[in-house]
Design a protein around this motif. Structure first.
Motif, short mmCIF file in Angstrom:
data_model
loop_
_atom_site.label_atom_id
_atom_site.label_comp_id
_atom_site.label_asym_id
_atom_site.label_seq_id
_atom_site.Cartn_x
_atom_site.Cartn_y
_atom_site.Cartn_z
N HIS A 126 0.86 -1.19 0.00
CA HIS A 126 0.00 0.00 0.00
C HIS A 126 0.88 1.23 0.00
CE1 HIS A 126 0.86 0.36 4.30
NE2 HIS A 126 0.55 -0.92 4.41
N GLU A 127 0.28 2.41 -0.15
CA GLU A 127 1.06 3.64 -0.15
C GLU A 127 0.37 4.72 0.67
OE1 GLU A 127 -0.06 6.05 -4.18
OE2 GLU A 127 1.16 4.24 -4.47
N SER A 128 1.18 5.63 1.19
CA SER A 128 0.72 6.76 1.97
C SER A 128 0.96 8.03 1.16
CB SER A 128 1.48 6.82 3.31
OG SER A 128 1.22 8.03 4.00
N THR A 129 -0.07 8.88 1.03
CA THR A 129 0.04 10.09 0.24
C THR A 129 -0.35 11.31 1.08
OG1 THR A 129 -2.22 9.81 -0.59
CG2 THR A 129 -0.44 8.84 -1.90
N GLY A 130 -0.40 12.47 0.44
CA GLY A 130 -0.83 13.69 1.12
C GLY A 130 0.31 14.51 1.69
N TYR A 131 1.55 14.17 1.33
CA TYR A 131 2.70 14.94 1.80
C TYR A 131 2.86 16.20 0.95
CZ TYR A 131 3.60 10.53 4.13
OH TYR A 131 3.47 9.41 4.90
N ASP A 132 3.52 17.21 1.51
CA ASP A 132 3.64 18.48 0.80
C ASP A 132 4.96 18.63 0.06
OD1 ASP A 132 5.21 18.76 3.11
OD2 ASP A 132 4.94 20.93 3.10
N GLY A 133 5.73 17.56 -0.02
CA GLY A 133 7.00 17.59 -0.74
C GLY A 133 7.57 16.18 -0.84
N SER A 134 8.79 16.07 -1.36
CA SER A 134 9.46 14.77 -1.45
C SER A 134 9.55 14.13 -0.06
CB SER A 134 10.87 14.96 -2.01
OG SER A 134 10.84 15.51 -3.29
N VAL A 135 9.31 12.82 0.00
CA VAL A 135 9.37 12.11 1.28
C VAL A 135 10.83 11.75 1.55
CG1 VAL A 135 8.57 10.12 2.60
CG2 VAL A 135 7.01 11.28 1.03
N THR A 136 11.50 12.61 2.31
CA THR A 136 12.94 12.51 2.52
C THR A 136 13.33 11.74 3.78
OG1 THR A 136 12.76 14.73 3.46
CG2 THR A 136 13.57 14.56 1.20
N GLY A 137 12.36 11.38 4.62
CA GLY A 137 12.65 10.62 5.84
C GLY A 137 11.68 9.49 6.02
N ILE A 138 12.19 8.28 6.30
CA ILE A 138 11.36 7.09 6.54
C ILE A 138 11.98 6.30 7.68
CG2 ILE A 138 10.79 4.79 5.63
CD1 ILE A 138 8.99 6.65 4.36
N ASP A 139 11.13 5.78 8.58
CA ASP A 139 11.61 4.83 9.58
C ASP A 139 10.48 3.90 9.97
OD1 ASP A 139 13.65 3.73 11.15
OD2 ASP A 139 13.01 4.84 12.93
N ILE A 140 10.86 2.72 10.49
CA ILE A 140 9.92 1.69 10.93
C ILE A 140 10.18 1.42 12.41
CG2 ILE A 140 9.11 -0.68 10.59
CD1 ILE A 140 10.24 -0.49 7.72
N SER A 141 9.12 1.32 13.19
CA SER A 141 9.26 1.06 14.63
C SER A 141 9.90 -0.31 14.86
CB SER A 141 7.90 1.14 15.33
OG SER A 141 7.01 0.17 14.80
N SER A 142 10.54 -0.47 16.03
CA SER A 142 11.27 -1.70 16.32
C SER A 142 10.36 -2.93 16.39
CB SER A 142 12.04 -1.56 17.64
OG SER A 142 11.16 -1.23 18.71
#
Length: 268
Positions: free
Chosen positions: A75-91
């Motif tokens: 799936h994908e997440s949208t609605g950001y106001d610019g390039s998605v420059t940071g991603i992390d996943i919880s432990s």
């Protein structure tokens, strides 16, 4: 290559500028599975601790969850106001935090399997990096010019705001955040230095690194920090902030670094 991340001690994933993501076997350098095609220029990457999920951020203002075995889009997440420059996943491998490099700097938390947003969006302009604390109770965002913030994952409240101190001030893609293993210290990298924020008493300290003029990326296994700047990488002890060993040099500039879960491998 704009980002690297380990799947485990045997495989590493690379995110490439024009939208490819590839998974490689460390032992023999063979690509594993088909190349993931984003359809947009690549910006950020994370792999879950259980190795089940790859999450990407792109220039098309999307965060996409991929099945790490099949390389199919979940799936994908949208609605950001610019390039998605940071991603992390919880432990615990259940949540994703994604941040965008826009004037509002939208950051969102969503379920990794459902894609459902877990909290209202956050705003921190020009986000360069995001990072969950080791226990997942907090997450941090760092801005290019507005410092870093620490939030509660439970309710989204701001627990700390550094103001402009600790800003990333980068001209290219970087991974500028890391936590200590006990989650009591947050490290934010910028040109020439690393800033350390102590959660217990809200104090800050900083130290200079090996290259004072280049953009900085850091990675940590909780015991030590790997810091890339220019064409070299230095290692630092998380507790003493003293340099460990000698500087590792390369013939070309380094865009990104990652440490394997055990700390046995460093990818540049």
């Amino acid at each position: 290559v704009w980002a690297v991340a380990f799947v485990d001690e045997s495989q590493v994933v690379g995110g490439y500028e024009h939208g490819d993501i590839r998974r490689w076997k460390i032992e023999d350098g063979q690509q594993q599975g088909p190349t993931i095609k984003l359809g947009d220029d690549f910006r950020s990457l994370a792999v879950s601790n259980d190795g089940r999920w790859i999450v990407s951020g792109d220039h098309g203002k999307k965060a996409i969850v991929w099945d790490a075995d099949t390389h199919e889009k979940a799936h994908e997440s949208t609605g950001y106001d610019g390039s998605v420059t940071g991603i992390d996943i919880s432990s615990d491998c259940t949540k994703v935090v994604a941040g965008s490099y826009g004037t509002a700097g939208t950051a969102r938390i969503f379920g990794i399997t459902s894609g459902a947003e877990l909290l209202p969006p956050f705003s921190h302009c020009r986000v360069r990096g995001v990072k969950f604390s080791p226990d997942g109770s907090r997450f941090a965002t760092v801005s290019n010019d507005s410092g870093f913030r620490v939030y509660s994952t439970h309710d989204g409240n701001v627990l700390f705001d550094s103001g402009r101190q600790g800003s990333s001030n980068a001209s290219v893609l970087v991974t500028p955040l890391a936590w200590s293993s006990d989650g009591q210290q947050l490290f934010a990298a910028s040109k020439g230095k690393i800033t350390c924020f102590d959660v217990s008493d809200s104090s800050c300290s900083e130290w200079s690194i090996h290259d004072t003029g280049s953009d900085v990326s850091i990675a940590s296994n909780g015991r030590f920090i790997a810091c890339s700047a220019g064409k070299s990488v230095s290692l630092w002890d998380c507790v003493s902030h003293k340099q460990v060993g000698t500087i590792i040099t390369h013939t070309a500039s380094i865009n990104c670094i990652a440490l394997s879960p055990s700390g046995g491998y460093l990818a540049c």
